[in-house]
Enzyme design. Structure first.
Site, short mmCIF file in Angstrom:
data_model
loop_
_atom_site.label_atom_id
_atom_site.label_comp_id
_atom_site.label_asym_id
_atom_site.label_seq_id
_atom_site.Cartn_x
_atom_site.Cartn_y
_atom_site.Cartn_z
CG ASP A 36 -29.66 103.97 31.18
OD1 ASP A 36 -29.08 103.73 30.17
OD2 ASP A 36 -30.92 104.24 31.04
N GLY A 37 -27.37 101.21 30.76
CA GLY A 37 -27.77 99.86 29.88
C GLY A 37 -28.45 100.02 28.74
CD GLU A 38 -32.19 104.42 26.77
OE1 GLU A 38 -31.55 105.19 25.90
OE2 GLU A 38 -33.24 104.68 27.69
NE ARG A 92 -37.36 75.79 25.97
CZ ARG A 92 -36.24 76.70 26.38
NH1 ARG A 92 -36.37 77.95 26.52
NH2 ARG A 92 -35.14 75.98 26.42
CD GLN A 93 -45.75 79.74 28.52
OE1 GLN A 93 -44.85 78.83 28.81
NE2 GLN A 93 -46.65 79.87 29.21
CG HIS A 127 -42.87 70.27 20.36
ND1 HIS A 127 -42.21 69.65 21.37
CD2 HIS A 127 -41.85 70.24 19.17
CE1 HIS A 127 -40.97 69.52 20.83
NE2 HIS A 127 -40.59 69.89 19.70
CG ASP A 168 -39.70 64.25 22.75
OD1 ASP A 168 -39.23 64.15 21.52
OD2 ASP A 168 -39.21 64.83 23.52
CE LYS A 191 -38.51 65.51 26.57
NZ LYS A 191 -37.35 66.42 26.14
CG ASP A 218 -34.35 66.54 21.27
OD1 ASP A 218 -35.11 66.57 20.51
OD2 ASP A 218 -34.28 66.49 22.27
#
Ligand code: R5P
Length: 296
Positions: A36-38, A92-93, A127, A168, A191, A218
Site C-alpha cells: 500500500d506504499g507504507e 516558503r509558507q 524571508h 529581488d 520582483k 539567487d
C-alpha cells in the site's frame, strides 16, 4: 564521541562526499515499501553522534522516512541526533497568506524539532522569519551559507567587469556575500510574483549591464521563471553574456531546457539538491560547520 553519517539512496553521492570530508563512517538507510506504499526503514551501526543526511526537496514522501529513521537511530544508541537537510522544504509558507491556510514552516519545523537535537541546513528560505532558531524551537539550528563556495566556483567565469544581479530585495544578502570576495559590482531588482510560474521583474538600472557580462545570483531556482525574466531584460539592455548560479536548484528537466533556451549559460547550483546543473559540492561548507559545532 564517535560520529556516523546515515543517508537515503537519493543523496548517496552528496552524503559520501560529506563523510569523506569528515573522515567518518557512512551508512545507507534501507527503505522498502509495503504494497500500500507504507515505508519500512532500517538503519545500521548508529554511533553516539548520528548525522542523518536527507535533503528535503519533494518533502512529503521523505519526511515520514526521516522520522522513522530518526527513531531507529535513537533506538540503536544515538545520543545526539542531527538532521542534515541541505535543502529545507516547506520554508516558503511562513504565514497564513489567505484565511484557512496552514503555516507550513511552523508545522514542519516543530516536527523536526520533536525528533532531532540539531538541524543543519544551507541558505534556508527565511524571508520573513528572523532566524532558523525560530523555525525549530528548542534544538540547535545551524544555518550554513553557500556564498563562499559559490564565489570560489564562479571565480573562473567572471571578469573584473562582471555584474552580479539579484532578482529581488531578498536576494541582496546572497548577492553581496558572493560579490564581496570577488570584488564585483551588484545590481538588485524588484520582483512581484503573479503565480507559481509567473513573475514580473523590474531592473531599474539595467543599462549598467550594457557591454558587460552578468551572473544572476539567487538562493533558489524553482520554475526558472525569475531567472528567465531577468535574463531577457539584461540581454535586451546589451549584456554580453548571462550566466546564473543558485544555492538550490529544484527545476525539472523541462524548466532547465527553458533556462538554456533563454540564453542563460551556464546555469550552476550547489548539490544541496541532486540535479544535472548541481556541480558545486556543498560538502566542504557542511563539514566546516559540523566540525565547528563539535559534531565530528
Ligand atoms: C524567491 O523569493 C526565491 O528567492 C526565488 O527567486 C524563487 O523561488 C525562484 O522561483 P522561480 O524559479 O520559480 O521563479
Amino acid at each position: 564521541m564517535t560520529t556516523s553519517l546515515h543517508y537515503f539512496v537519493a543523496n548517496e553521492g552528496e552524503a559520501r562526499r560529506l563523510a569523506s570530508a569528515l573522515a567518518i563512517a557512512c551508512e545507507p538507510i534501507d527503505v522498502r515499501h509495503f504494497p500500500d506504499g507504507e515505508s519500512l526503514v532500517r538503519v545500521s551501526n548508529a554511533s553516539p553522534v548520528a548525522l542523518l543526511y536527507c535533503s528535503l526537496d519533494h518533502p512529503d514522501a521523505k519526511l515520514v522516512q526521516v522520522l522513522l529513521a530518526a527513531s531507529a537511530l535513537r533506538d540503536g544508541g544515538a545520543k545526539r541526533l542531527v538532521l542534515i537537510a541541505p535543502y529545507l522544504g516547506y520554508m516558503r509558507q511562513d504565514r497564513s497568506f489567505t484565511p484557512g491556510e496552514a503555516v507550513s514552516q511552523n508545522v514542519i519545523g516543530r516536527l523536526i524539532a520533536s525528533a532531532f537535537d540539531a538541524l543543519i541546513t544551507v541558505d534556508p528560505h527565511l524571508h520573513r522569519t528572523p532566524s532558523l532558531d525560530a523555525v525549530v524551537p528548542g534544538i540547535v539550528a545551524i544555518n550554513v551559507s553557500a556564498a563562499g563556495i559559490i564565489a570560489n566556483a564562479i571565480a573562473a567565469i567572471v571578469g573584473t567587469d562582471t555584474i552580479l544581479v539579484g532578482p529581488d530585495a531578498e536576494s541582496r544578502p546572497w548577492v553581496e556575500a558572493v560579490a564581496a570576495p570577488l570584488g564585483l559590482e551588484v545590481m538588485i531588482g524588484a520582483k512581484v510574483r503573479c503565480g507559481d510560474r509567473k513573475v514580473e521583474i523590474e531592473l531599474h538600472d539595467r543599462q549598467r549591464a550594457s557591454g558587460r557580462p552578468v551572473v544572476l545570483v539567487d538562493d533558489l531556482i524553482s520554475s526558472g521563471g525569475t531567472l528567465i525574466a531577468c535574463a531577457g531584460q539584461l540581454l535586451d539592455a546589451g549584456a554580453t553574456k548571462v550566466a546564473a548560479v543558485a544555492t538550490h536548484c529544484l527545476a525539472n528537466p523541462d524548466d532547465l531546457a527553458s533556462l538554456a533556451a533563454s540564453g542563460i549559460s551556464p546555469v550552476l547550483a550547489t548539490d544541496t539538491v541532486p540535479a544535472t546543473v548541481a556541480s558545486i559540492s556543498i560538502a566542504p561548507a557542511l563539514a566546516d560547520a559540523i566540525r565547528a559545532h563539535g559534531l565530528a
